[in-house]
Design an enzyme around this catalytic site. Structure first.
Site, PDB file in Angstrom:
ATOM      1  N   ASP A 164       0.870  -1.176   0.000  1.00 52.29           N
ATOM      2  CA  ASP A 164       0.000   0.000   0.000  1.00 52.29           C
ATOM      3  C   ASP A 164       0.908   1.228   0.000  1.00 52.29           C
ATOM      4  O   ASP A 164       1.543   1.537   1.009  1.00 52.29           O
ATOM      5  CB  ASP A 164      -0.891  -0.035   1.247  1.00 52.29           C
ATOM      6  CG  ASP A 164      -1.856   1.142   1.326  1.00 52.29           C
ATOM      7  OD1 ASP A 164      -1.682   2.108   0.565  1.00 52.29           O
ATOM      8  OD2 ASP A 164      -2.776   1.098   2.172  1.00 52.29           O
ATOM      9  N   HIS A 165       0.959   1.915  -1.136  1.00 47.63           N
ATOM     10  CA  HIS A 165       1.916   3.016  -1.291  1.00 47.63           C
ATOM     11  C   HIS A 165       1.552   4.226  -0.432  1.00 47.63           C
ATOM     12  O   HIS A 165       2.364   5.142  -0.285  1.00 47.63           O
ATOM     13  CB  HIS A 165       1.997   3.426  -2.763  1.00 47.63           C
ATOM     14  CG  HIS A 165       3.384   3.792  -3.202  1.00 47.63           C
ATOM     15  ND1 HIS A 165       4.364   4.222  -2.320  1.00 47.63           N
ATOM     16  CD2 HIS A 165       3.973   3.798  -4.433  1.00 47.63           C
ATOM     17  CE1 HIS A 165       5.473   4.478  -2.985  1.00 47.63           C
ATOM     18  NE2 HIS A 165       5.264   4.232  -4.270  1.00 47.63           N
ATOM     19  N   ARG A 166       0.349   4.247   0.144  1.00 45.58           N
ATOM     20  CA  ARG A 166       0.000   5.327   1.072  1.00 45.58           C
ATOM     21  C   ARG A 166       0.757   5.171   2.386  1.00 45.58           C
ATOM     22  O   ARG A 166       1.025   6.152   3.080  1.00 45.58           O
ATOM     23  CB  ARG A 166      -1.505   5.313   1.361  1.00 45.58           C
ATOM     24  CG  ARG A 166      -2.396   5.506   0.147  1.00 45.58           C
ATOM     25  CD  ARG A 166      -3.855   5.264   0.501  1.00 45.58           C
ATOM     26  NE  ARG A 166      -4.069   3.930   1.050  1.00 45.58           N
ATOM     27  CZ  ARG A 166      -5.241   3.481   1.504  1.00 45.58           C
ATOM     28  NH1 ARG A 166      -6.301   4.281   1.485  1.00 45.58           N
ATOM     29  NH2 ARG A 166      -5.357   2.247   1.977  1.00 45.58           N
TER      30      ARG A 166
END
Length: 431
Positions: A403-405
């Site tokens: 999850d790049h967040r």
């Protein structure tokens, strides 16, 4: 005073369930803690315990009923001293309190809505039948009908006493709705991403109704791909040292009846890798991150109705023999639908292994609210450069979905590097 026995929420995500089996009958006395029924959720079959004492006066939802909304009255209990024969069945609409608007908006479970009264009044809500009789429908069915503009008076209920349930609305045609009032600003617009209507193109086929588990999988994975920005990182890993260590460990553990699988060692390696790279053992939480102090690894297990992810808690610090025993037990009970919620809900990261199917490499979908999943491909003989010479080695591909967040690419790359090192120099797994 009679007591309403309602369909319980046996997990945080449960909205409805199947009343698989009644273990009591009308006239039976029950005490707190007695097992009354078996209920199928979207993940497992669980036992439902009584919390009050009394006599079963009425059973309003028969066993085998599907799509029973949480909060629906399924039986009526007469208190001690009451004449069970004179107790009237409690209706779910009468027993359920009207929710506040805030509760309706924030709750993930279907919230009960006030029942419409027979008196006619202009409203965008489904109107009562022409005869003036009150329409009996579950709270979830009312909400779906209101959202899709279905006139409940035109729907035939299949539930107890003609009660309209969610399944009845799935076959209702939107063209058979009552005349609607002019749209207003308060009326919600149809979803822009509504699924396309299925077409059979005249091809012979069968229609298979989705199970509760399959519906949940479809919803959660759609949410994952729509809401989570995935980043994928792949490494090729030599397995020769790991396979040699596994063979030696199995020879030593044979007298204890333990046989380690490659997957057991992968679980341990992922747990230790998450501990070594804590920036990846996190969860995105809106304006904050949850940073976990131990690595609980959810392991994907295929079962007849779909997929479930039982959890190996504190995988990085657990002996591989214990991981092996726990995994065999969890997988066996998962296939029987006998896992408790705490055994499959949670986890800080996931592992999915499709190597046994000969899949060389794949990218897995993140299981929200987790922030990463490791996808393991098949190990096979490949040309591989070792010490500047081309040799043949057992190699597998592993792909991490992040999850790049919550996880930067560099942190994800560090986790993949650490995981590769632990597999290629596996003595650290037994330390």
């Amino acid at each position: 005073m009679p007591i309403a026995i309602k369909m319980p929420a046996l997990s945080p995500t449960m909205e409805e369930g199947t009343l698989a089996k009644w273990l009591v009958k009308v006239g039976d006395s029950v005490s707190a803690g007695d097992i009354m029924a078996e209920i199928e959720t979207d993940k497992a079959t669980m036992e439902f315990e009584a919390v009050d004492e009394g006599v079963i006066a009425h059973i309003q939802v028969e066993e085998g009923a599907e799509g029973v909304a949480v909060g629906t009255v399924i039986a009526t209990l007469a208190e001690e001293g009451e004449d069970a024969g004179s107790v009237a069945p409690i209706g779910s609409d009468d027993a359920a309190p009207a929710p506040t608007p805030a509760a309706t908006e924030s709750s993930s479970a279907p919230a009960p809505t006030p029942a419409p009264t027979p008196a006619p009044a202009p409203s965008p809500s489904p109107a009562p039948a022409a005869s003036g009789d009150r329409i009996v429908a579950s709270p979830l069915a009312r909400r779906i009908a209101e959202q899709e503009g279905v006139d409940l008076a035109s729907v035939k209920g299949s539930g107890p006493n003609g009660r309209i349930v969610k399944a009845d609305l799935e076959g209702a045609k939107l063209g058979a709705t009552a005349p609607a009032a002019a749209p207003s600003a308060a009326t919600p617009a149809p979803a822009a991403t509504a699924p396309a209507e299925a077409q059979d193109f005249g091809i012979p086929h069968e229609v298979e109704k989705l199970s509760g588990m399959r519906k949940t999988i479809a919803r959660r994975l759609t949410e994952s791909k729509q809401q989570i920005p995935h980043i994928y990182l792949t490494v090729d890993i030599r397995l020769d040292a790991l396979l040699k260590l596994r063979s030696e460990l199995n020879a030593a553990l044979e007298p204890q009846g333990v046989k380690l699988s490659v997957n057991d060692l992968m679980i341990k390696a992922l747990g230790k890798s998450l501990e070594a790279v804590p920036a990846c053992n996190v969860q995105f939480a809106g304006d904050s991150l949850l940073r976990f102090k131990r690595a609980d690894v959810s392991v994907a297990v295929s079962i007849p109705n779909g997929l479930i992810t039982p959890i190996i808690s504190d995988a990085g610090n657990k002996a591989m023999s214990k991981i092996s025993k726990e995994m065999k037990d969890l997988a066996s009970r998962a296939k029987e639908g006998k896992l408790a919620p705490e055994e499959y809900q949670g986890g800080t990261a996931s592992l999915s292994n499709m190597g046994m199917f000969g899949i060389s490499q794949f990218s897995a979908v993140i299981n929200p609210p987790q922030a990463m999943i490791m996808a393991i491909g098949a190990g096979d003989k490949r040309p591989f450069v070792i010490d500047d010479t081309l040799q043949i080695a057992s190699v597998m591909s592993a792909t991490g979905s992040f999850d790049h967040r919550a996880i930067d690419g560099a942190d994800g790359a560090q986790l993949m590097k650490t995981f590769k090192e632990m597999i290629e120099a596996p003595l650290g797994l037994v330390a």
